[in-house]
Design an enzyme around this catalytic site. Structure first.
Site, mmCIF file in Angstrom:
data_model
loop_
_atom_site.group_PDB
_atom_site.id
_atom_site.type_symbol
_atom_site.label_atom_id
_atom_site.label_comp_id
_atom_site.label_asym_id
_atom_site.label_seq_id
_atom_site.Cartn_x
_atom_site.Cartn_y
_atom_site.Cartn_z
ATOM 1 N N ASP A 13 -34.159 -43.610 -53.655
ATOM 2 C CA ASP A 13 -34.985 -43.309 -54.840
ATOM 3 C C ASP A 13 -34.547 -42.083 -55.591
ATOM 4 O OD1 ASP A 13 -36.819 -45.316 -53.619
ATOM 5 O OD2 ASP A 13 -37.784 -44.041 -52.535
ATOM 6 N N GLU A 14 -33.381 -41.998 -55.698
ATOM 7 C CA GLU A 14 -32.764 -40.954 -56.528
ATOM 8 C C GLU A 14 -32.592 -41.335 -57.944
ATOM 9 O OE1 GLU A 14 -31.004 -42.577 -53.904
ATOM 10 O OE2 GLU A 14 -30.368 -41.170 -52.563
ATOM 11 N N LYS A 16 -31.288 -44.459 -58.996
ATOM 12 C CA LYS A 16 -30.330 -45.406 -58.865
ATOM 13 C C LYS A 16 -30.548 -46.559 -60.094
ATOM 14 C CE LYS A 16 -30.575 -46.389 -54.622
ATOM 15 N NZ LYS A 16 -31.591 -45.457 -54.231
ATOM 16 N N GLY A 17 -31.473 -47.129 -59.913
ATOM 17 C CA GLY A 17 -31.980 -48.300 -60.973
ATOM 18 C C GLY A 17 -31.764 -47.960 -62.338
ATOM 19 N N GLY A 40 -36.378 -50.574 -54.238
ATOM 20 C CA GLY A 40 -37.339 -50.431 -55.134
ATOM 21 C C GLY A 40 -36.543 -49.933 -56.358
ATOM 22 N N HIS A 41 -35.919 -50.480 -57.412
ATOM 23 C CA HIS A 41 -35.109 -49.614 -58.463
ATOM 24 C C HIS A 41 -35.900 -50.016 -59.733
ATOM 25 C CE1 HIS A 41 -31.134 -50.294 -55.740
ATOM 26 N NE2 HIS A 41 -32.308 -49.725 -55.170
ATOM 27 N N THR A 42 -36.317 -48.684 -60.196
ATOM 28 C CA THR A 42 -37.036 -48.761 -61.371
ATOM 29 C C THR A 42 -36.356 -48.582 -62.717
ATOM 30 O OG1 THR A 42 -38.625 -47.666 -60.125
ATOM 31 C CG2 THR A 42 -39.290 -47.993 -62.685
ATOM 32 N N THR A 128 -39.953 -50.099 -44.163
ATOM 33 C CA THR A 128 -40.938 -50.811 -45.487
ATOM 34 C C THR A 128 -41.531 -52.034 -44.941
ATOM 35 O OG1 THR A 128 -38.937 -52.009 -46.022
ATOM 36 C CG2 THR A 128 -39.217 -49.882 -47.025
ATOM 37 N N GLN A 223 -30.805 -47.882 -51.249
ATOM 38 C CA GLN A 223 -31.036 -46.638 -50.369
ATOM 39 C C GLN A 223 -30.256 -45.423 -50.531
ATOM 40 O OE1 GLN A 223 -30.589 -50.046 -48.529
ATOM 41 N NE2 GLN A 223 -32.874 -50.083 -49.165
ATOM 42 N N THR A 298 -41.491 -47.137 -54.773
ATOM 43 C CA THR A 298 -41.508 -48.141 -55.794
ATOM 44 C C THR A 298 -42.008 -49.657 -54.905
ATOM 45 O OG1 THR A 298 -39.869 -47.046 -56.777
ATOM 46 C CG2 THR A 298 -39.982 -49.459 -57.382
ATOM 47 N N GLY A 301 -45.520 -48.038 -52.340
ATOM 48 C CA GLY A 301 -46.667 -46.988 -52.830
ATOM 49 C C GLY A 301 -46.770 -46.018 -51.796
ATOM 50 N N LEU A 331 -34.385 -33.861 -63.621
ATOM 51 C CA LEU A 331 -34.349 -32.388 -63.824
ATOM 52 C C LEU A 331 -35.570 -32.194 -64.521
ATOM 53 C CD1 LEU A 331 -32.472 -29.729 -63.671
ATOM 54 C CD2 LEU A 331 -31.791 -30.321 -66.213
HETATM 55 P P1 GDP Z 1 -34.102 -45.970 -57.011
HETATM 56 O O1 GDP Z 1 -34.453 -46.672 -55.954
HETATM 57 O O2 GDP Z 1 -32.995 -44.969 -56.627
HETATM 58 O O3 GDP Z 1 -33.675 -46.723 -58.254
HETATM 59 O O4 GDP Z 1 -35.214 -44.955 -57.566
HETATM 60 P P2 GDP Z 1 -36.698 -45.394 -57.889
HETATM 61 O O5 GDP Z 1 -36.946 -46.377 -58.987
HETATM 62 O O6 GDP Z 1 -37.476 -45.842 -56.435
HETATM 63 O O7 GDP Z 1 -37.445 -44.047 -58.108
HETATM 64 C C1 GDP Z 1 -37.043 -43.265 -59.173
HETATM 65 C C2 GDP Z 1 -38.238 -43.103 -60.099
HETATM 66 O O8 GDP Z 1 -37.718 -41.941 -60.722
HETATM 67 C C3 GDP Z 1 -38.497 -44.057 -60.847
HETATM 68 O O9 GDP Z 1 -39.964 -44.186 -61.042
HETATM 69 C C4 GDP Z 1 -37.606 -43.952 -62.206
HETATM 70 O O10 GDP Z 1 -38.378 -44.600 -63.363
HETATM 71 C C5 GDP Z 1 -38.047 -42.310 -62.251
HETATM 72 N N1 GDP Z 1 -36.534 -41.604 -62.814
HETATM 73 C C6 GDP Z 1 -35.257 -41.746 -62.946
HETATM 74 N N2 GDP Z 1 -34.589 -40.965 -63.581
HETATM 75 C C7 GDP Z 1 -35.704 -40.227 -64.010
HETATM 76 C C8 GDP Z 1 -35.587 -38.666 -64.714
HETATM 77 O O11 GDP Z 1 -34.389 -38.288 -65.139
HETATM 78 N N3 GDP Z 1 -36.786 -38.129 -65.025
HETATM 79 C C9 GDP Z 1 -37.813 -38.514 -64.701
HETATM 80 N N4 GDP Z 1 -38.982 -38.045 -64.876
HETATM 81 N N5 GDP Z 1 -38.068 -39.730 -63.936
HETATM 82 C C10 GDP Z 1 -36.954 -40.483 -63.643
HETATM 83 P P1 IMO Z 2 -34.059 -47.604 -52.758
HETATM 84 O O1 IMO Z 2 -33.003 -48.603 -52.865
HETATM 85 C C1 IMO Z 2 -36.079 -44.850 -49.793
HETATM 86 C C2 IMO Z 2 -36.473 -46.116 -45.815
HETATM 87 C C3 IMO Z 2 -37.826 -46.697 -45.116
HETATM 88 C C4 IMO Z 2 -37.596 -46.075 -43.452
HETATM 89 C C5 IMO Z 2 -36.134 -46.522 -43.260
HETATM 90 C C6 IMO Z 2 -36.125 -47.897 -42.829
HETATM 91 O O2 IMO Z 2 -35.246 -47.891 -53.438
HETATM 92 O O3 IMO Z 2 -33.464 -46.248 -52.810
HETATM 93 P P2 IMO Z 2 -36.283 -50.288 -43.492
HETATM 94 O O4 IMO Z 2 -37.419 -51.118 -44.159
HETATM 95 O O5 IMO Z 2 -35.010 -50.306 -44.432
HETATM 96 O O6 IMO Z 2 -36.034 -50.720 -42.102
HETATM 97 O O7 IMO Z 2 -36.843 -49.036 -43.527
HETATM 98 O O8 IMO Z 2 -35.498 -46.694 -44.647
HETATM 99 N N1 IMO Z 2 -35.952 -47.086 -46.848
HETATM 100 C C7 IMO Z 2 -35.894 -46.465 -48.065
HETATM 101 N N2 IMO Z 2 -36.374 -45.132 -48.359
HETATM 102 N N3 IMO Z 2 -35.508 -45.804 -50.810
HETATM 103 C C8 IMO Z 2 -35.177 -47.153 -50.241
HETATM 104 O O9 IMO Z 2 -34.587 -47.824 -50.993
HETATM 105 C C9 IMO Z 2 -35.429 -47.409 -49.072
HETATM 106 N N4 IMO Z 2 -35.117 -48.225 -48.275
HETATM 107 C C10 IMO Z 2 -35.394 -48.204 -46.853
HETATM 108 O O10 IMO Z 2 -38.617 -45.821 -45.979
HETATM 109 O O11 IMO Z 2 -37.831 -44.683 -43.743
HETATM 110 MG MG MG Z 3 -36.415 -46.928 -54.984
#
Ligand code: GDP
Ligand code: IMO
Ligand code: MG
Length: 423
Positions: A13-14, A16-17, A40-42, A128, A223, A298, A301, A331
């Site tokens: 959830d950094e 990446k999307g 879950g990539h947003t 998940t 991940q 994402t 929830g 940031l």
């Molecule tokens: P991913 O799994 O690495 O693709 O990340 P997620 O989509 O699960 O979670 C990242 C969240 O941070 C999403 O809601 C993005 O829209 C949001 N996001 C990404 N970059 C930024 C940023 O620089 N600032 C803010 N405020 N939100 C961001």
């Molecule tokens: P993205 O790509 C954050 C975590 C789960 C759990 C562990 C094992 O959006 O960054 P699983 O269902 O894979 O067997 O769960 O891994 N996990 C994630 N945490 N972002 C993800 O993907 C994740 N995919 C799995 O919460 O701790």
């Molecule tokens: Mg994610």
């Protein structure tokens, strides 16, 4: 030969999307190579938000080929729903390709994921519940059903019959759950298979030929490094390899074909699910980061656990992925916090620890050693270049760069694809 791999540098959830979507504007191909709908990539484009689970984040560009590689695990119902949502929004799927060797997640995988978590009680992993672990277990046991089997009704029938008989025994006798009905599963999944069949091919050939032809190929990690089955915080990990090496196995290409590896991190740390988290903030600051950063999963929830940035984690990600650069997102979420902390070492039994420990029992009792930096108050969400950032925000990024030993090439100041600063 210009393939770039993008990986999560923390616990997922950094952003990446978002970062993939920005880089994909110049890419010919985007490739997912591991994981499944646990991701879950947003991607935010103006006032439209796309939440992608299996389909690569390059799909928003009509000419970009989007590959789901052999190392992934695919939930047919989930991917078809995602495809429908995209089609309804006018996004073309003509360039979507799914590898024939990718494994299929079936209802018994989801059931066993849920039941085994329940049985673990307080010792659960916090998965998940998408059936990821049980599907990879079958792959390793060599009883899995692959896309090539799935789209052949006869082969699928035979393999499903064999598997379901065993899985139903496990579901009922081991976990006390309810057996699944073969006819119902077969019928539902044959329909899914027929709809997915036109997308199935040998994607290893496509990826190889694209790289050989000097096309811009991007690998989209799911991940993050600490969720890697081998080097992550085992057992609180996922069942695949989100580190850079995972792309080779999961896309069916060799390591010499990847030129750069970009690690995506957040300006702080988050984690969903269970497991150790040394810089976790169980206080007002943690709550503030969660609220301002909208830190809720994402996919599930669930509220994400939040904490200060941990340099030991970033250094670990640099090492295990061979990172050539970092992108630091969110940031802007730190704006308004008067003093910011960055963990630069752990302390345990009077000793300083500088490398992220290999075993979670070693992590227990590790106290973060922090350096403190000034925060900034100015709204940075509209800033267009790194130089325009307040001095304290620049200093924060420069500190990450110095302490991690890796150049920070991109900085996120908001969720939109426009809110990104290149350096
Ligand atoms: P991913 O799994 O690495 O693709 O990340 P997620 O989509 O699960 O979670 C990242 C969240 O941070 C999403 O809601 C993005 O829209 C949001 N996001 C990404 N970059 C930024 C940023 O620089 N600032 C803010 N405020 N939100 C961001
Ligand atoms: P993205 O790509 C954050 C975590 C789960 C759990 C562990 C094992 O959006 O960054 P699983 O269902 O894979 O067997 O769960 O891994 N996990 C994630 N945490 N972002 C993800 O993907 C994740 N995919 C799995 O919460 O701790
Ligand atoms: Mg994610």
């Amino acid at each position: 030969m210009s393939a770039i791999a993008l990986v999560g540098a923390q616990w997922g959830d950094e952003g990446k999307g978002k970062t993939i979507d920005i880089l994909a504007s110049k890419a010919d191909m985007v490739v997912r190579a591991q994981g499944g709908s646990n991701a879950g990539h947003t991607v935010v484009v103006g006032d439209v938000t796309y939440k992608l689970h299996l389909i690569p984040s390059g799909i928003l560009y009509p000419d970009t080929v989007c590959v789901i590689g052999n190392g992934t695990v695919i939930s047919p119902g989930v991917i078809l729903k995602e495809m429908e949502t995209l089609t309804e929004r006018g996004i073309s799927l003509k360039n979507l390709k799914i590898d024939a060797r990718a494994h299929v997640i079936l209802p018994y995988h989801v059931e066993i994921d849920k039941l085994s978590e329940l049985m673990r009680g307080k010792g659960d992993i916090g998965t998940t519940k998408n059936g990821i672990g049980p599907c990879y277990m079958d792959k390793a046991e060599r009883t899995g059903i692959r896309m090539c089997d799935f789209i052949n009704p006869e082969v699928f029938r035979e393999k499903l019959k064999f598997n379901l008989e065993i899985k139903n025994k496990i579901i009922t006798a081991v976990y006390g759950g309810t057996a699944l009905d073969f006819d119902a599963v077969y019928k539902e999944y044959c329909d899914y298979a027929a709809r997915l069949a036109p997308f199935v091919c040998d994607t290893s050939v496509l990826v190889y030929e694209a790289i050989k032809a000097d096309k811009d190929v991007l690998f989209e990690g799911a991940q993050g490094a600490l969720l890697d089955l081998d080097v992550g915080t085992y057992p609180y990990v996922t069942s695949s390899h989100p580190t850079a090496g995972g792309f080779c196995v999961g896309a069916g290409i060799g390591p010499t074909l990847i030129k750069d590896v970009l690690g995506v991190g957040k300006a702080y740390t988050t984690r969903v699910g269970k497991g150790p988290f040394p810089t976790e903030l169980d206080d007002e600051t943690g709550e503030r980061i969660r609220t301002v950063g909208a830190e809720f999963g994402t996919t599930t929830g669930r509220p994400r656990r939040c904490g200060w940035l941990d340099i030991l984690i970033l250094k670990f990600a640099v090492r295990v992925n061979g990172l050539t650069a970092l992108a630091i997102n969110k940031l802007d979420t730190l704006t308004g916090i008067e003093k910011l902390k960055i963990c630069v070492a752990y302390e345990k039994n009077g000793q300083r620890i500088h490398d992220f420990p290999t075993d979670i029992s070693e992590l227990e009792g590790c106290k973060p050693v922090y350096i403190e930096l000034d925060g900034w108050k100015e709204d940075i969400t509209g800033v267009k270049s790194f130089d325009e950032l307040p001095a304290a925000a620049k200093a924060y990024i420069e500190c990450i760069e110095k302490e991690s030993g890796c150049p920070v090439k991109m900085v996120g100041v908001g969720p939109d694809r426009e809110q990104n600063l290149f350096r």
